[in-house]
Every structure is written in C-alpha cells, then in structure tokens.
Write an enzyme that holds these catalytic residues in place. Structure first.
Site, PDB file in Angstrom:
ATOM      1  N   PHE A 155     -11.487  -7.075  13.946  1.00 25.31           N
ATOM      2  CA  PHE A 155     -10.401  -7.535  13.085  1.00 25.31           C
ATOM      3  C   PHE A 155     -10.069  -6.457  12.042  1.00 25.31           C
ATOM      4  O   PHE A 155     -10.946  -5.914  11.387  1.00 25.31           O
ATOM      5  CB  PHE A 155     -10.810  -8.835  12.383  1.00 25.31           C
ATOM      6  CG  PHE A 155      -9.779  -9.323  11.402  1.00 25.31           C
ATOM      7  CD1 PHE A 155      -8.518  -9.717  11.842  1.00 25.31           C
ATOM      8  CD2 PHE A 155     -10.059  -9.364  10.042  1.00 25.31           C
ATOM      9  CE1 PHE A 155      -7.557 -10.153  10.942  1.00 25.31           C
ATOM     10  CE2 PHE A 155      -9.101  -9.802   9.136  1.00 25.31           C
ATOM     11  CZ  PHE A 155      -7.840 -10.197   9.581  1.00 25.31           C
ATOM     12  N   GLN A 156      -8.804  -6.151  11.905  1.00 21.64           N
ATOM     13  CA  GLN A 156      -8.296  -5.134  10.977  1.00 21.64           C
ATOM     14  C   GLN A 156      -8.918  -3.758  11.217  1.00 21.64           C
ATOM     15  O   GLN A 156      -9.181  -3.007  10.275  1.00 21.64           O
ATOM     16  CB  GLN A 156      -8.472  -5.563   9.516  1.00 21.64           C
ATOM     17  CG  GLN A 156      -7.568  -6.758   9.173  1.00 21.64           C
ATOM     18  CD  GLN A 156      -7.416  -7.010   7.689  1.00 21.64           C
ATOM     19  OE1 GLN A 156      -8.328  -6.766   6.904  1.00 21.64           O
ATOM     20  NE2 GLN A 156      -6.254  -7.490   7.281  1.00 21.64           N
ATOM     21  N   MET A 166      24.437   8.873   2.177  1.00 20.08           N
ATOM     22  CA  MET A 166      24.320  10.145   2.883  1.00 20.08           C
ATOM     23  C   MET A 166      24.565   9.954   4.378  1.00 20.08           C
ATOM     24  O   MET A 166      25.196  10.793   5.030  1.00 20.08           O
ATOM     25  CB  MET A 166      22.948  10.762   2.636  1.00 20.08           C
ATOM     26  CG  MET A 166      22.826  12.202   3.082  1.00 20.08           C
ATOM     27  SD  MET A 166      24.053  13.282   2.301  1.00 20.08           S
ATOM     28  CE  MET A 166      23.132  13.891   0.889  1.00 20.08           C
ATOM     29  N   GLU A 220       0.811  -1.229   0.000  1.00 20.77           N
ATOM     30  CA  GLU A 220       0.000   0.000   0.000  1.00 20.77           C
ATOM     31  C   GLU A 220       0.839   1.272   0.000  1.00 20.77           C
ATOM     32  O   GLU A 220       0.411   2.309  -0.509  1.00 20.77           O
ATOM     33  CB  GLU A 220      -0.955   0.011   1.200  1.00 20.77           C
ATOM     34  CG  GLU A 220      -2.103  -0.984   1.093  1.00 20.77           C
ATOM     35  CD  GLU A 220      -1.751  -2.353   1.668  1.00 20.77           C
ATOM     36  OE1 GLU A 220      -0.554  -2.583   1.967  1.00 20.77           O
ATOM     37  OE2 GLU A 220      -2.656  -3.190   1.795  1.00 20.77           O
TER      38      GLU A 220
END
Lengths: 573, 163
Positions: free
Chosen positions: A113-114, A481, A51
């Site tokens: 859930f979730q 860096m 995502e």
C-alpha cells in the site's frame, strides 16, 4: 554516545544542518518522523495542502535565501506529487533536500500500500538520491545530501526512508559527521587562471561586447562582482529570465532580458556583438533561437560551474569551468592589477548604436483608448506601488513575461520564477517560501487565472501561518500564452485555451479568510494597488481583469536569429 | 565514430541504473554494456560502447562524470588499447557441416566447449570484428543461438584506470 531512533536521527540531523523550516505533509510511512518532529521545537514544520506546493515553497525559500529548501512527504502519492517541484528545482539548479517515506524495507517490491519506486521515478530530476538501507547510515546520508544539494551546480537531492528504519523502539548511537568526504564528488572550486587571463585579453580587445548573465550569477552570489566588472569596463549587460536582478534593472548599462521575449536592444546587441561574456547562463533554446544563426560574429567566453553546460548548445571559444563569483572576481582583480583599458572609442560607438535600439522599441505597447486594462500596466502599477522593492514570484505564461519585462529588479534573489521547467502553479507556494524566509518583506505573486488555480488550495496554508502575500492575478480569462501562439501560428483557433466559468476570486479569497479586491478599470488600478499593499498583515487577492487579446512582444521569430523578432502584431524586424 | 568508454564507479545498488538512465534520458545510444566488480570490492568497472561525433562523446563523458557514483572514466578509443569480447554460440553440426564447422572454429582459434550429435557449442574470444567475421564464416543459416558478453577493454602499456 547518545542513542537515538532512526526518526530521531533524521530530525537531529536536520537540526544540525541549521534547517529552519520543513515544508511537508504527513502520511503512513513518515509517521515515526512526524512524531519525532512533534517532540522538538528547533525545526518548524509547515503543513501545506498539496505536496507539490511543499516542494515549490521549499524552492522559493531556497531561491530567496540561498540555503537548501527542505521537504518531507510520505511514500507513494505523497512522493510522486513532489516530483514536479523537484523537476522545477532541478532545471533551475536550486538546492533542495527531499525526504520521502517508503514502505517497510521487507515490503519493498511487493506492491505494498502506497508503495512507489521513488528512487526510480525521481532519477532524471534529482542531482542525486539515497535509499536508507541501514538506520545507522542516516546521519552520514543527511550530511551528504545537504552537501551535494548545495555545492557545485546545486540541485535537489532525495532521501528515501523505509518506515521500519525510523521505528522508535530501535535505537542507534548518534554522531553527526563534521565533514563530508566523497571520492567520487569534488565540485570545481576555481576556474583555470590561464583561461581567465585569455578571457580578460579578449574582453579588452572587444569593440561590441555584451555581458550575458544568467541564473548562475544569482545562485552563485556573483552579482556584486558582475556589477563591478560591468561598471569597470562600461559594457552592456543583459540578463536571462533566471538572471534578472543579478545586475540592477534600472542601471544605464542594463539592457533587460534577452531571448524569446527579450528586449529589442538586448537581442540586437547580442546578434551584433563581437565578444559575448556568458556568465552562469546555459545558452538554452529560449535564448538562442536557431543555434545555427546565433550571434554569427561573436567570440564566446563561457563561465559555468557545470562543465556539461559549456559547449552543449553553442560552442564556447574560451570555456571557463568554475564558480562564477570567483572567476568574475579574478577577472576584475586582473584588470585592476595589470591595468588595460577597453577601446573607449569603439565602446562609445557601440553605446550609440544600443541607445538607438533602445529608443526604437523600448518595450512599447498600445494603450487601449476605451480604458480596457493592459497586463503591462498592471505590472507597472505593481512596480510603482512597491517602489521596486518587493520580492516578486510568478507563475508561467504571459504574466510571467510581463513581470520579467516591466518590473526592474534591483537585487539578486528578488525575482523568483520557474524558468527552466516552466511550472504553472509555482507562484503562490514559492511566495510562501519567500515570506517564511523574510516575514517582514513585501512579497507579491504575479499570476494568472490559469496558473493560480493549479495550487489555489495553498490559500488555506497562507491563512494558517498568517502570510500576508499579495496575489496579483492578471485575469484575461484565457491561457494567454497558449492563446498568443494560437493567434500567431494556428490561425486564431483557440483550442482549449479559454477559461470559461471562472470562480469569483474575491469570494474565493474571502472564503479562505483573506481579502479580495476586483479591479476592472485602469483608473481604479493604482488606488486598488495602494489599498492592497497598505493591508500589511493580510493576504490580499487582487483579481485584475485585462485585455484578453494582448500579446507579449518582442517575440523571436521561430528558426530565426536573435535579431529576428515580432515587435507587435503587425511589425517585424 | 564507435567509442569504448570505461568507467570506475561505486559498487552500490542503483549506480548502474543511473548510467543507463542517463543514456535514455539524453538520447544517447548504448551498443554494448558490461559491468562487474573489480579487485577492490567497493568499485565496479563498467565498459560500454557507444557511437557519436566528438561533440556528442564529449557531452556523454561530461554527463557521466557528473553522476555522483562515477569515480573515474576514460575513453579507451582515445589511445592504444586492447578490447575483447567473448561469444558462446550453438551451431548446427550435422553431416558435412560437422567437419566444416570444426575447421572454421580452428581457423578462428575458438574452442568447442560442448557437443551433442547435432550441435556444437563454440566459445570464441576477440574483437567485435573478429566475432562478426566468424558468424559470417559459419553462415547465418547454421547458427542456432548466439550470446555475447559485450566489449571489455583496457589501455595498452603502463596506463591504468584505478584510484
């Protein structure tokens, strides 16, 4: 009136907004919406592999086109994975609409859930957010979300949609609103004409002027106006990391980037300036160095659409709140109508001084006599191979600075990077967004072996959709860096900055179905570049081994003024 | 310098958390905060007191104004204004103290709103200074519990904060 389910309304609303692509990943809470997506063909859904990549791809699409990028994710981990990309877009003022699924409304707060409180988690990194509380509100919420995301100072807007509000068996009358009216949101549409007049008078009096142009010039479509104004006045222009391409990089008046890794001439000119026209820039810490020592003799004219950006870090003498494009256009019109010339003699002396600075340093670096490649040479070869025309996305670190310094961007939206948040893993997915927006364009992703591994899984997405991105992996086998700072400030103790046991990137690219090319010697670089760019319909992963000890210069000396810089490992101003 | 910022905002879930979140996110300080719906039920009125120099207050008001749900905002301390806070307080009221507390309440024009054989519950309205003066006058050792509403404020004269 047409009767639609909540899920169908979401999809129809996106169609009404003219959305071409949704970057997303399905899951339990958004299954009704995915089913509605399946049954239409106006909006294409791009299935990413993580995502975070969905948000960066949407972001890249938005940066390249100016249109809001659209993301769809499921509740819980899907939504939280999108946070980094939303924060990235937020810092760089990129229009984005993120639709996240949420658990059923009657389960919210029960640790289902979730379930994650996405409105709460995202609050500091969105311009605004909506929770759908009644499916009837969906059309209006989507309309407002796109309006808020893309007007004023743009930014990401979240719409959190509980699953039951998209259920297919409940339908509602659908009508998409034509206009948005919000009593509490009215972005500025014009800068104050009195302030603009004062600014023009100040510009005409200037003897050592600098135009300092930021990402607002690019995002606000003000590049043309800026270029015309700079040419009319014969003023030097320096761009921020976000503003590169807002003024043509090869133009004689272009001083390149300013700030921490800005050019010597840009930083010297800023420090010595008597008038600075800051356009769509926010005078952030990577530009100013120590704010107390910032440009001591300069009057600052500051144009920004966001009043909160003005006088936040540095006091503006002439603040102008408004769209950069309109303000710059008005300035030019005032100059054209009322005449008035800048002090040519003073400008001539000023340019002489600037040319002296330009000659003195001019982004020089030492070429290795044993033929070990320098990262700068890689970017220069890329510039040559692409004729300066490619869209270049980058990740974060030394390679990003080299890509900013050595590729001369001709036009706005050509250079795409995470400037404000500095998000490693941004480069490849944002390149995907650009390539979707412009399928025929040449898109190169300048990255490093550290950053690319933060979203390497997107090579799979690139194969699925046939995206012929060219990945320029500047491989120094270290977090360059971080290593540079450790060299300079931590006695060379390379704590956790060396990347041991790297994958064979050529084989890795091949296993994802792409072409891999490894380059070790400078003499092979140009040929390899040309080969890569001749493979027009293939993704090519160029794994280019460079000197791990190279540093980015110039570099501001911490706590100093803008003119305090390291110019190489041994010389400082 | 202490400021009283008064905000009209959309009476919507989540609006208050954005205001409060802004303060913690940007390192600003909230001293008191009070919020309730107005005569127009779609709007809430929020009053907060905060501290900062002019630059900081300017940044605070700019950022508050950027919040989509904030409709209007005024810094009441910029002009003449009236501010009030209400305090409820339980005070020990035994022996000689019982009469002394009663006298102090009268001097401050407070009211005793509940009584037991050992405790007075006092209600007092006024500026923050006055409430603090009262606590000092009663003496901290006598105080059992204090609850304060936070500052509410309104501009003097004909100026109004409305749509």
């Amino acid at each position: 009136m047409e009767m639609l389910s909540g899920a169908e309304m979401v999809v129809r609303a996106l169609q009404e907004e003219g959305v071409e692509y949704i970057f997303g990943y399905p899951g339990g809470s958004v299954l009704h919406i995915y089913d509605a997506l399946f049954q239409q063909d106006k909006v294409s859904h791009i299935l990413v592999r993580h995502e975070q990549a969905a948000t960066h791809a949407a972001d890249g699409y938005a940066r390249a086109t100016g249109k809001p990028g659209v993301v769809m994710v499921t509740s819980g981990p899907g939504a939280t994975n999108a946070i980094t990309g939303m924060a990235t877009a937020f810092m760089d003022s990129i229009p984005m609409v993120v639709l996240s699924g949420q658990v059923r409304s009657d389960w919210i707060g029960d640790d289902a859930f979730q379930e994650t409180d996405m409105i709460g988690v995202s609050r500091p990194v969105v311009k605004h957010s909506f929770m759908v509380r009644d499916p009837k509100d969906i059309p209006e919420i989507v309309k407002k979300a796109f309006y808020i995301a893309s007007t004023g100072r743009p930014g990401p807007v979240l719409i959190d949609i509980p699953k039951d509000h998209t259920a297919p068996n409940k339908t509602f009358p659908f009508e998409y609103p034509k206009k948005v009216k919000m009593r509490s949101y009215a972005p500025v549409t014009r800068g104050h004409s009195g302030q603009i007049r004062k600014a023009v008078e100040e510009l005409l009096k200037a003897k050592r002027p600098v135009i300092y142009a930021g990402g607002g010039v690019v995002q606000g479509e003000a590049s043309e106006g800026l270029t015309a104004l700079a040419h009319k006045l014969n003023f030097p222009v320096t761009n921020t990391l976000m503003g590169l391409g807002g003024f043509p990089g090869e133009d004689r008046q272009c001083l390149g980037m300013l700030g921490m890794h800005g050019t010597y001439e840009a930083n010297m000119a800023m420090h010595s300036a008597d008038v600075i026209l800051a356009a769509g820039a926010r005078l952030d810490d990577r530009v100013t160095n120590n704010v107390k020592k910032f440009c001591p003799g300069a009057k600052i004219i500051h144009i920004d659409i966001d009043p909160a950006s003005i006088s936040k870090n540095i006091l503006a003498h002439i603040p102008i709140v408004g769209p950069v494009k309109q303000v710059l256009d008005d300035m030019l019109e005032m100059l054209n109508e009322h005449g008035g010339e800048p002090d040519q003699k003073a400008l001539e002396r000023w340019w002489q001084e600037i040319e002296g600075w330009r000659e003195f340093h001019g982004l020089r670096y030492e070429v290795d006599e044993n033929g070990q490649m320098k990262p700068q040479q890689v970017v220069q070869a890329l510039y040559k191979a692409t004729n300066g025309d490619a869209y270049v996305t980058s990740d974060v670190g030394q390679h990003q600075m080299f890509a900013a310094q050595f590729y001369k961007y001709k036009r706005p939206r050509q250079w795409i990077n995470s400037g404000g948040l500095g998000t490693m893993g941004f480069g490849l997915p944002s390149a995907m967004g650009v390539q979707f927006a412009y399928p025929d364009a040449v898109v190169a992703c300048v990255t490093g072996e550290g950053s690319i591994q933060m979203n390497i899984q997107e090579l799979s997405t690139c194969l699925q959709y046939g995206l012929p991105i060219k990945i320029i992996n500047i491989n120094n086998q270290a977090l360059g860096m971080v290593r540079q700072w450790q060299d300079m400030q931590y006695g060379g103790r390379h704590s956790q900055s060396n990347m041991e046991s790297l994958p064979d990137f050529v084989k890795l690219a091949e296993s994802y179905g792409h072409v891999g090319i490894r380059v070790d010697r400078f003499e092979d670089l140009e040929g390899a570049m040309n080969e890569a760019f001749s493979l027009k319909d293939r993704l090519v992963f160029m794994d280019i081994y460079v000197d791990p000890n190279e540093h980015v210069y110039p570099m501001h000396i911490a706590e100093g003024s803008m003119r305090d810089m390291w110019l190489s490992k041994t010389e400082r101003t | 310098m202490r400021r009283i910022i008064s905000i009209l905002m959309e009476n919507e879930p989540g609006a208050l958390s954005r205001v409060v979140g802004l303060f913690s996110q940007r390192g600003y300080n909230i001293e008191t905060l009070t919020v309730a719906p107005t005569e127009d039920e779609t709007l809430s009125r929020l009053t907060m007191t905060t501290n900062g120099d002019d630059n900081k207050i300017e940044q605070i008001t700019k950022h508050l104004n950027k919040l989509i749900e904030v409709v209007k905002l005024v810094d009441l301390t910029e002009g003449a204004h009236i501010e009030r806070e209400i305090m409820l307080m339980k005070v020990k009221a035994t022996g000689a103290q019982r009469a002394e507390v009663k006298r102090t309440v009268d001097i401050f024009r407070g009211q005793i709103v509940d009584v037991t054989s050992t405790v007075y519950t006092v209600q007092l309205t006024g500026t923050t200074d006055k409430l603090e003066a009262f606590i000092n006058a009663v003496g901290e050792t006598q105080v059992l519990e204090v609850v304060r509403s936070g500052v509410s404020g309104i501009a003097r004269g004909e100026k109004v904060l409305s749509l």
